[in-house]
Design a protein around this motif. Structure first.
Motif, PDB file in Angstrom:
ATOM      1  N   TYR A 198      22.887 -20.114  13.274  1.00  5.34           N
ATOM      2  CA  TYR A 198      23.832 -20.552  14.302  1.00  5.34           C
ATOM      3  C   TYR A 198      25.260 -20.290  13.846  1.00  5.34           C
ATOM      4  CZ  TYR A 198      26.488 -23.775  17.298  1.00  5.34           C
ATOM      5  OH  TYR A 198      27.406 -24.323  18.166  1.00  5.34           O
ATOM      6  N   LYS A 199      25.548 -20.653  12.613  1.00  5.00           N
ATOM      7  CA  LYS A 199      26.897 -20.446  12.072  1.00  5.00           C
ATOM      8  C   LYS A 199      27.209 -18.955  11.917  1.00  5.00           C
ATOM      9  CE  LYS A 199      27.159 -24.869   9.621  1.00  5.00           C
ATOM     10  NZ  LYS A 199      27.206 -25.551   8.293  1.00  5.00           N
ATOM     11  N   ARG A 200      26.174 -18.178  11.586  1.00  2.00           N
ATOM     12  CA  ARG A 200      26.364 -16.730  11.469  1.00  2.00           C
ATOM     13  C   ARG A 200      26.636 -16.124  12.850  1.00  2.00           C
ATOM     14  NH1 ARG A 200      21.993 -15.589   8.886  1.00  2.00           N
ATOM     15  NH2 ARG A 200      22.929 -15.573   6.831  1.00  2.00           N
ATOM     16  N   PHE A 201      25.903 -16.604  13.861  1.00  4.69           N
ATOM     17  CA  PHE A 201      26.095 -16.101  15.220  1.00  4.69           C
ATOM     18  C   PHE A 201      27.494 -16.444  15.726  1.00  4.69           C
ATOM     19  CE2 PHE A 201      25.992 -16.663  19.835  1.00  4.69           C
ATOM     20  CZ  PHE A 201      25.467 -15.449  20.243  1.00  4.69           C
ATOM     21  N   TRP A 202      27.895 -17.699  15.512  1.00  7.11           N
ATOM     22  CA  TRP A 202      29.217 -18.119  15.969  1.00  7.11           C
ATOM     23  C   TRP A 202      30.257 -17.763  14.915  1.00  7.11           C
ATOM     24  CZ3 TRP A 202      30.509 -18.860  20.714  1.00  7.11           C
ATOM     25  CH2 TRP A 202      29.524 -19.228  21.632  1.00  7.11           C
ATOM     26  N   ASN A 203      30.439 -16.449  14.793  1.00  3.68           N
ATOM     27  CA  ASN A 203      31.428 -15.942  13.841  1.00  3.68           C
ATOM     28  C   ASN A 203      32.835 -16.140  14.397  1.00  3.68           C
ATOM     29  OD1 ASN A 203      31.765 -13.894  15.780  1.00  3.68           O
ATOM     30  ND2 ASN A 203      30.233 -12.591  14.795  1.00  3.68           N
ATOM     31  N   GLU A 204      33.792 -15.723  13.631  1.00  2.97           N
ATOM     32  CA  GLU A 204      35.193 -15.925  14.004  1.00  2.97           C
ATOM     33  C   GLU A 204      35.525 -15.284  15.355  1.00  2.97           C
ATOM     34  OE1 GLU A 204      39.632 -14.885  12.175  1.00  2.97           O
ATOM     35  OE2 GLU A 204      37.868 -14.880  10.856  1.00  2.97           O
TER      36      GLU A 204
ATOM     37  N   SER B  86      24.665 -33.475  19.562  1.00  3.61           N
ATOM     38  CA  SER B  86      24.004 -34.699  20.002  1.00  3.61           C
ATOM     39  C   SER B  86      22.540 -34.352  20.209  1.00  3.61           C
ATOM     40  CB  SER B  86      24.618 -35.193  21.313  1.00  3.61           C
ATOM     41  OG  SER B  86      24.391 -34.233  22.344  1.00  3.61           O
ATOM     42  N   ILE B  87      21.715 -35.350  20.484  1.00  6.80           N
ATOM     43  CA  ILE B  87      20.310 -35.055  20.774  1.00  6.80           C
ATOM     44  C   ILE B  87      20.213 -34.158  22.007  1.00  6.80           C
ATOM     45  CG2 ILE B  87      18.092 -36.042  21.472  1.00  6.80           C
ATOM     46  CD1 ILE B  87      18.803 -36.477  18.537  1.00  6.80           C
ATOM     47  N   GLU B  88      21.101 -34.396  22.993  1.00  2.42           N
ATOM     48  CA  GLU B  88      21.078 -33.613  24.230  1.00  2.42           C
ATOM     49  C   GLU B  88      21.509 -32.162  24.006  1.00  2.42           C
ATOM     50  OE1 GLU B  88      21.158 -37.803  25.044  1.00  2.42           O
ATOM     51  OE2 GLU B  88      22.586 -36.569  23.922  1.00  2.42           O
ATOM     52  N   SER B  89      22.407 -31.946  23.052  1.00  5.42           N
ATOM     53  CA  SER B  89      22.923 -30.586  22.833  1.00  5.42           C
ATOM     54  C   SER B  89      22.284 -29.878  21.645  1.00  5.42           C
ATOM     55  CB  SER B  89      24.441 -30.626  22.629  1.00  5.42           C
ATOM     56  OG  SER B  89      24.776 -31.272  21.408  1.00  5.42           O
ATOM     57  N   ALA B  90      21.355 -30.548  20.971  1.00  4.74           N
ATOM     58  CA  ALA B  90      20.766 -29.993  19.738  1.00  4.74           C
ATOM     59  C   ALA B  90      20.058 -28.664  19.964  1.00  4.74           C
ATOM     60  CB  ALA B  90      19.799 -30.999  19.114  1.00  4.74           C
ATOM     61  N   LEU B  91      19.546 -28.436  21.177  1.00  3.88           N
ATOM     62  CA  LEU B  91      18.863 -27.174  21.464  1.00  3.88           C
ATOM     63  C   LEU B  91      19.819 -25.988  21.303  1.00  3.88           C
ATOM     64  CD1 LEU B  91      16.085 -26.079  22.466  1.00  3.88           C
ATOM     65  CD2 LEU B  91      17.046 -26.125  24.780  1.00  3.88           C
ATOM     66  N   SER B  92      21.117 -26.253  21.432  1.00  4.95           N
ATOM     67  CA  SER B  92      22.125 -25.188  21.302  1.00  4.95           C
ATOM     68  C   SER B  92      22.093 -24.519  19.935  1.00  4.95           C
ATOM     69  CB  SER B  92      23.532 -25.770  21.518  1.00  4.95           C
ATOM     70  OG  SER B  92      23.639 -26.429  22.744  1.00  4.95           O
ATOM     71  N   MET B  93      21.618 -25.242  18.936  1.00  8.72           N
ATOM     72  CA  MET B  93      21.664 -24.739  17.562  1.00  8.72           C
ATOM     73  C   MET B  93      20.663 -23.619  17.311  1.00  8.72           C
ATOM     74  SD  MET B  93      21.288 -26.896  14.017  1.00  8.72           S
ATOM     75  CE  MET B  93      19.605 -26.421  13.636  1.00  8.72           C
TER      76      MET B  93
ATOM     77  N   ALA C 205      35.464 -17.988  22.745  1.00  8.87           N
ATOM     78  CA  ALA C 205      35.154 -19.260  23.398  1.00  8.87           C
ATOM     79  C   ALA C 205      36.431 -20.080  23.593  1.00  8.87           C
ATOM     80  CB  ALA C 205      34.139 -20.042  22.576  1.00  8.87           C
ATOM     81  N   LYS C 206      37.237 -20.111  22.565  1.00 17.56           N
ATOM     82  CA  LYS C 206      38.489 -20.878  22.629  1.00 17.56           C
ATOM     83  C   LYS C 206      39.423 -20.305  23.687  1.00 17.56           C
ATOM     84  CE  LYS C 206      42.032 -22.838  19.600  1.00 17.56           C
ATOM     85  NZ  LYS C 206      42.557 -22.885  18.193  1.00 17.56           N
ATOM     86  N   GLU C 207      39.445 -18.987  23.808  1.00 18.03           N
ATOM     87  CA  GLU C 207      40.318 -18.328  24.785  1.00 18.03           C
ATOM     88  C   GLU C 207      39.944 -18.678  26.218  1.00 18.03           C
ATOM     89  OE1 GLU C 207      39.924 -14.237  23.729  1.00 18.03           O
ATOM     90  OE2 GLU C 207      41.461 -14.317  22.162  1.00 18.03           O
TER      91      GLU C 207
ATOM     92  N   PRO D 192      31.600 -23.678  21.452  1.00 17.77           N
ATOM     93  CA  PRO D 192      30.325 -22.954  21.427  1.00 17.77           C
ATOM     94  C   PRO D 192      29.202 -23.670  22.182  1.00 17.77           C
ATOM     95  CG  PRO D 192      31.377 -22.766  19.293  1.00 17.77           C
ATOM     96  CD  PRO D 192      32.216 -23.727  20.111  1.00 17.77           C
ATOM     97  N   VAL D 193      29.118 -24.977  22.046  1.00 19.62           N
ATOM     98  CA  VAL D 193      28.066 -25.723  22.749  1.00 19.62           C
ATOM     99  C   VAL D 193      28.273 -25.649  24.257  1.00 19.62           C
ATOM    100  CG1 VAL D 193      27.116 -28.030  23.190  1.00 19.62           C
ATOM    101  CG2 VAL D 193      27.497 -27.266  20.838  1.00 19.62           C
ATOM    102  N   GLU D 194      29.522 -25.720  24.704  1.00 19.29           N
ATOM    103  CA  GLU D 194      29.802 -25.623  26.140  1.00 19.29           C
ATOM    104  C   GLU D 194      29.476 -24.228  26.676  1.00 19.29           C
ATOM    105  OE1 GLU D 194      33.394 -28.932  26.583  1.00 19.29           O
ATOM    106  OE2 GLU D 194      33.883 -26.870  25.998  1.00 19.29           O
ATOM    107  N   VAL D 195      29.750 -23.210  25.864  1.00 17.74           N
ATOM    108  CA  VAL D 195      29.386 -21.842  26.255  1.00 17.74           C
ATOM    109  C   VAL D 195      27.879 -21.747  26.466  1.00 17.74           C
ATOM    110  CG1 VAL D 195      29.219 -19.438  25.470  1.00 17.74           C
ATOM    111  CG2 VAL D 195      31.345 -20.708  25.137  1.00 17.74           C
ATOM    112  N   ILE D 196      27.123 -22.291  25.520  1.00 14.35           N
ATOM    113  CA  ILE D 196      25.662 -22.227  25.617  1.00 14.35           C
ATOM    114  C   ILE D 196      25.160 -23.042  26.803  1.00 14.35           C
ATOM    115  CG2 ILE D 196      23.529 -22.916  24.444  1.00 14.35           C
ATOM    116  CD1 ILE D 196      24.821 -22.057  21.821  1.00 14.35           C
ATOM    117  N   THR D 197      25.810 -24.161  27.093  1.00 16.39           N
ATOM    118  CA  THR D 197      25.410 -24.984  28.236  1.00 16.39           C
ATOM    119  C   THR D 197      25.585 -24.222  29.546  1.00 16.39           C
ATOM    120  OG1 THR D 197      25.957 -27.036  27.063  1.00 16.39           O
ATOM    121  CG2 THR D 197      25.847 -27.151  29.469  1.00 16.39           C
TER     122      THR D 197
END
Length: 347
Positions: free
Chosen positions: A184-190, A152-159, A196-198, A203-208
Motif C-alpha cells: 500500500y505504501k509502495r503504491f501510494w508513492n510521492e 478505520s474498520i470501515e476503511s481498512a479494505l483500502s489498504m 490526490a492532494k491536488e 488516498p483513502v478518499e480516492v479509493i472510496t
C-alpha cells in the motif's frame, strides 16, 4: 593351504556383500523415486508439521516410501521438517527430493480484486495460502493495527491494493497483512499522493470514490469520465447520489451480502445509512468494494468536463449517457426507465 582358501572365500564373500550393500545404497539414494506422470508435482507441508505428517503427504508422490524413509533418517531430515510448498520434478531420486524439502520453499502467486468486504477478501486469500479465513479476518479487523496506520474498520479494505503478488504458501495472517501494508505504501508513492492532494483528496478518499466508479462501470475507458462526474459533484458540495452506495447500504442493513439488486427504488433512498449518498453529502466511511487500479487511476486522473449526470445507455450497453443539465438527464433517464420496465426488472 586350506586356511588360505577359507580366508580368501571370506574376503570374496565380504566383497560381494559389500558390493551388494553399496549397490543397494546407491539405488536407494540415487535411483528415480517418483510416482506421478506430470513433469512436476507440488508437496505442501503445513506449519508445525511432524515427520509422520510428512510421510503421509509424500507417500503418494514416491514409489518406494521405505527407501525414502531410510535416506531421510540418514540425512537427518526427520528433525528438520520445514513448512511450505515444494516442487518435485519427475524422476527425482530420494537425495534430490530431500534436498528440495529441506531448502527450496517455492513461492506462489496470490491475486485478488473486487472484494466487497474484509470477510470476502479473507475467504479469497485463504483459498490460496495456508492460513485460514478466520485468522485473516481477525488480523484485518485488529483496531490497534488499523488505527496505528491511519485506517478505520470501515476503511481498512483500502489498504489491500488488488494485484498479483508473490508469497510463500505458509505465510501467516499477520505476515500477509504486513506485506499488504508495505505494498500500500509502495503504491501510494510521492507522485500519487501529490495527485490526490491536488484534487483535494486523501488516498483513502480516492479509493472510496474509485470503489463507486468501479461499481458504476465495467468499461475501463469510461471510468475517467464517470470519475469526473463524481468529482464535479463532490467539489461543488453536491451529494454524490450514487446508486451503488445505496445497494451497499441495503446489503449492510440486512446483513445479506448475497442479495442481487438490479434496480434502486425511491423508498431505498430513504435508508438512514452513512453509505447512502442520496441522503448524506459526505463520502461513505470507506470503499463499497475493492476498486481495480484502473479505477483508482481514473479518479486521480479524472476527465475534466461539465457533466453532472449519467444514466445507462441502452443503445450502447455497458456504457452511459452523460448530461450537463437535469433537463437533459431526465430525458435520458426516461428512455432508460422505459427500457428497464419492458425488461420486467422490478428489483
Amino acid at each position: 593351504m586350506y586356511i588360505k582358501k577359507i580366508l580368501l572365500a571370506i574376503v570374496l564373500i565380504g566383497l560381494l556383500a559389500g558390493g551388494i550393500f553399496a549397490y543397494y545404497v546407491y539405488q536407494a539414494v540415487f535411483s528415480p523415486n517418483t510416482n506421478f506422470e506430470s513433469e512436476t508435482t507440488n508437496v505442501y507441508i503445513p506449519t508445525g508439521g511432524t515427520y509422520t505428517e510428512l510421510i503421509e503427504v509424500i507417500t503418494p508422490v514416491v514409489k518406494d516410501i521405505y527407501s525414502f524413509d531410510r535416506i531421510a533418517r540418514r540425512k537427518g531430515y526427520v528433525n528438520h521438517i520445514k513448512a511450505g510448498r515444494f516442487i518435485i520434478s519427475k524422476g527425482s531420486n530420494n537425495n534430490e527430493i530431500i534436498n528440495i524439502l529441506r531448502s527450496k520453499n517455492a513461492p506462489i502467486h496470490v491475486s485478488f480484486n473486487n472484494q466487497e468486504r474484509l470477510e470476502n477478501l479473507a475467504g479469497r486469500i485463504a483459498k490460496q495460502i495456508e492460513t485460514d479465513s478466520v485468522s485473516l479476518v481477525r488480523v484485518f479487523k485488529d483496531e490497534s493495527f488499523t488505527k496505528a496506520n491511519g485506517f478505520s474498520i470501515e476503511s481498512a479494505l483500502s489498504m489491500y491494493i488488488p494485484n498479483k503478488y508473490e508469497f510463500f504458501w505458509n505465510t501467516s495472517a499477520e505476515q500477509f497483512r504486513e506485506r499488504m501494508l508495505k505494498e500500500y505504501k509502495r503504491f501510494w508513492n510521492e507522485k500519487r499522493v501529490k495527485k490526490a492532494k491536488e484534487i483535494g483528496l486523501t488516498p483513502v478518499e480516492v479509493i472510496t470514490i474509485a470503489s463507486i466508479v468501479q461499481k458504476e462501470t465495467a468499461k475501463v475507458d469510461e471510468r475517467p469520465r464517470v470519475a469526473g462526474v463524481y468529482m464535479n459533484r463532490y467539489t461543488n458540495g453536491w451529494k454524490l447520489d450514487a446508486d451503488p452506495t445505496v445497494i451497499y447500504a441495503i446489503k449492510k442493513h440486512r446483513d445479506d451480502w448475497d442479495t442481487v439488486i438490479k434496480r434502486v427504488l425511491y423508498k431505498d433512498l430513504e435508508l438512514d445509512s452513512p453509505y447512502n449518498t442520496y441522503k448524506y453529502a459526505t463520502l461513505p466511511p470507506g470503499p463499497i468494494t475493492m476498486p481495480d487500479i484502473s479505477s483508482i487511476n481514473a479518479v486521480l486522473n479524472y476527465e475534466k468536463h461539465d457533466y453532472y449526470f449519467f444514466v445507462a445507455n441502452i443503445e450502447n450497453m455497458g456504457y452511459h449517457k452523460f448530461a450537463k443539465t437535469i433537463a437533459q438527464h431526465n430525458r435520458n433517464k426516461k428512455q432508460y426507465i422505459s427500457w428497464i420496465n419492458k425488461q420486467g426488472i422490478k428489483r
